[in-house]
Scaffold this motif. Structure first.
Motif, PDB file in Angstrom:
ATOM      1  N   GLY A 175       3.268 -11.781 -26.254  1.00  0.00           N
ATOM      2  CA  GLY A 175       1.819 -11.815 -26.432  1.00  0.00           C
ATOM      3  C   GLY A 175       1.312 -10.966 -27.574  1.00  0.00           C
ATOM      4  O   GLY A 175       0.100 -10.809 -27.744  1.00  0.00           O
ATOM      5  N   ALA A 178      -1.024 -12.857 -30.055  1.00  0.00           N
ATOM      6  CA  ALA A 178      -2.356 -13.048 -29.486  1.00  0.00           C
ATOM      7  C   ALA A 178      -3.131 -11.734 -29.454  1.00  0.00           C
ATOM      8  O   ALA A 178      -4.338 -11.700 -29.702  1.00  0.00           O
ATOM      9  CB  ALA A 178      -2.247 -13.628 -28.076  1.00  0.00           C
ATOM     10  N   MET A 232      -9.178 -14.854 -27.335  1.00  0.00           N
ATOM     11  CA  MET A 232      -7.792 -14.457 -27.560  1.00  0.00           C
ATOM     12  C   MET A 232      -7.292 -13.516 -26.479  1.00  0.00           C
ATOM     13  O   MET A 232      -6.085 -13.442 -26.212  1.00  0.00           O
ATOM     14  CB  MET A 232      -7.649 -13.785 -28.932  1.00  0.00           C
ATOM     15  N   LYS A 236      -3.844 -13.983 -24.500  1.00  0.00           N
ATOM     16  CA  LYS A 236      -2.903 -12.870 -24.358  1.00  0.00           C
ATOM     17  C   LYS A 236      -2.531 -12.639 -22.889  1.00  0.00           C
ATOM     18  O   LYS A 236      -1.356 -12.474 -22.543  1.00  0.00           O
ATOM     19  CB  LYS A 236      -3.513 -11.586 -24.934  1.00  0.00           C
ATOM     20  N   LEU A 239      -0.243 -15.453 -21.641  1.00  0.00           N
ATOM     21  CA  LEU A 239       1.109 -15.347 -22.192  1.00  0.00           C
ATOM     22  C   LEU A 239       1.896 -14.229 -21.517  1.00  0.00           C
ATOM     23  O   LEU A 239       3.080 -14.378 -21.216  1.00  0.00           O
ATOM     24  CB  LEU A 239       1.035 -15.096 -23.700  1.00  0.00           C
ATOM     25  N   THR A 252       1.775 -18.586 -28.754  1.00  0.00           N
ATOM     26  CA  THR A 252       0.321 -18.420 -28.785  1.00  0.00           C
ATOM     27  C   THR A 252      -0.408 -19.740 -29.003  1.00  0.00           C
ATOM     28  O   THR A 252      -1.349 -20.073 -28.281  1.00  0.00           O
ATOM     29  CB  THR A 252      -0.066 -17.426 -29.901  1.00  0.00           C
TER      30      THR A 252
END
Length: 308
Positions: A175, A178, A232, A236, A239, A252
Motif C-alpha cells: 500500500g 497508495a 486514496m 490504501k 490494499l 493500487t
C-alpha cells in the motif's frame, strides 16, 4: 540542534502521542467503513463495534502506532520545518524569512515522502489488527478459519513478524504507492491552507496567531486535506487489509478500478464524515511557519461476524 528545531521535534512528539489516544477510536471506525462489509453508516458502525467487541474494539491496533507515532510525527514535523528554513536561507539569505508557496510545496513533498517510508509498516499493522474482529486464542488459531475477521495475529509484534515472514519486505510496504499518492497531495492540501489561514487571522504587529486561532486553522486545514486525500486513503486501507485471507487486488490501480466498478463514486465518500475529525497522524502545529502534520474487495470482516 537549535532550540527552534528542538521545539518542532518535541511538538511533533507530544502532539503525535496525544492524537493517537484521542483519535484511534474514530480511526477504527473509518477503517471498518473503508475496508469492511455490512457496517452501513458511521453511527451503525459505532454501535456494531461496541455491541460486538465492547469499548476495547475501538482501540484495537493502537499500541503499535502509540509506540511509534512520537518518532514518526517528530521526524516529519521537524523535517518539514527544517526544510522550510533551509529553503528560506537558500533563497532569501535568512532562515526566518517567510517561505514562498514554492518553498512550502517542496517541503510538503519531502515530508510526504518521508512519512510514507516511516509510516507504511505502522499503518499496515494497525489496519490488520483493526480488521481482526475476533479475539486471538490458541483454540481459534488451530481451526485456521478463513472467515473474514477470524484471528490471525496475537499482537502488533506478532503481526509484523508474520507479515515479514510470509510476505517479505514487499508485504511490509504493502500500500506504499497508495499512501504516497495520499500523503503528498494531502500534506500540500494541509500545510498551504494552514499557513494561509494563520497569516490571515494573525493580528497586525503580532508574530503568530493565538492558540485558539491555531486550533481553528488546523481544523479548517484538516477538513480541506481529508477532502483531497480520502479517495486514496480508502484505496490504501483496502490494499493493506487485503492479503490476510486471500489476495483480491493486484496493486493500487487494480484496487481503484475494482472499487469504482463495484461501488462507483460512493467508495470514495464512505468515511469522509469520520475523517474530518482529528486523525492519529494529523495534529495541530504550533510556532510560526510550522504547520501541523497530517497524517487510511477481498472478503473483509463483516459487521455481524462475531459477538464477543
Amino acid at each position: 540542534m537549535g532550540s527552534v528545531q528542538l521545539q518542532d521535534f518535541v511538538a511533533g512528539l507530544v502532539g503525535g502521542i496525544a492524537s493517537v489516544v484521542a483519535g484511534h477510536p474514530l480511526d477504527t471506525v473509518k477503517t471498518r467503513l473503508q475496508a469492511g462489509q455490512g457496517y452501513g453508516n458511521t453511527l451503525k458502525c459505532v454501535l456494531t463495534v461496541y455491541r460486538n467487541e465492547s469499548v476495547a474494539g475501538f482501540f484495537k491496533g493502537m499500541s503499535f502506532p502509540l509506540a511509534s507515532i512520537g518518532i514518526y510525527s517528530s521526524m516529519v514535523f521537524g523535517v518539514y520545518s527544517n526544510t522550510l528554513r533551509f529553503l528560506s536561507r537558500l533563497h532569501h539569505g535568512d532562515a526566518a524569512a517567510a517561505p514562498s508557496l514554492t518553498d512550502m510545496t517542496v517541503a510538503s513533498l519531502v515530508a510526504g515522502v518521508l512519512s510514507v517510508g516511516i509510516g507504511t509498516p505502522v499503518e499496515l499493522v494497525k489496519i490488520r489488527l483493526q480488521m481482526q474482529t475476533q479475539p486471538y486464542t490458541k483454540e481459534s488459531v488451530k481451526l485456521k478459519s478463513t472467515v473474514p475477521g477470524s484471528p490471525v495475529y496475537r499482537g502488533p509484534i506478532h503481526c509484523f513478524r508474520t507479515i515479514l515472514q510470509k510476505e517479505g519486505i514487499a508485504g511490509v510496504y504493502r500500500g506504499n504507492v497508495a499512501m504516497l499518492l495520499r500523503d503528498v497531495p494531502g500534506y500540500y492540501a494541509y500545510f498551504i491552507p494552514y499557513a494561509m489561514f494563520c497569516d490571515w487571522i494573525t493580528p497586525d504587529g503580532s508574530i503568530s496567531p493565538n492558540p485558539s486561532s491555531i486550533w481553528v486553522a488546523g481544523g479548517v486545514a484538516g477538513a480541506v486535506s481529508w477532502a483531497v486525500c480520502t479517495p486514496m486513503d480508502v484505496v490504501k486501507s483496502r490494499l493493506q487489509a487485503d492479503g490476510v485471507y486471500l489476495n483480491q487486488y493486484k496493486g493500487t490501480l487494480d484496487c481503484m478500478l475494482q472499487s469504482y466498478q463495484n461501488e462507483g463514486v460512493k467508495c470514495c465518500r464512505e468515511d469522509q464524515k469520520v475523517s474530518y475529525f482529528p486523525e492519529p497522524n494529523q495534529q495541530c502545529g504550533v510556532g510560526e511557519g510550522s504547520p501541523a502534520l497530517t497524517e487510511d474487495s477481498h472478503p473483509a470482516p463483516t459487521a455481524t461476524a462475531v459477538d464477543t
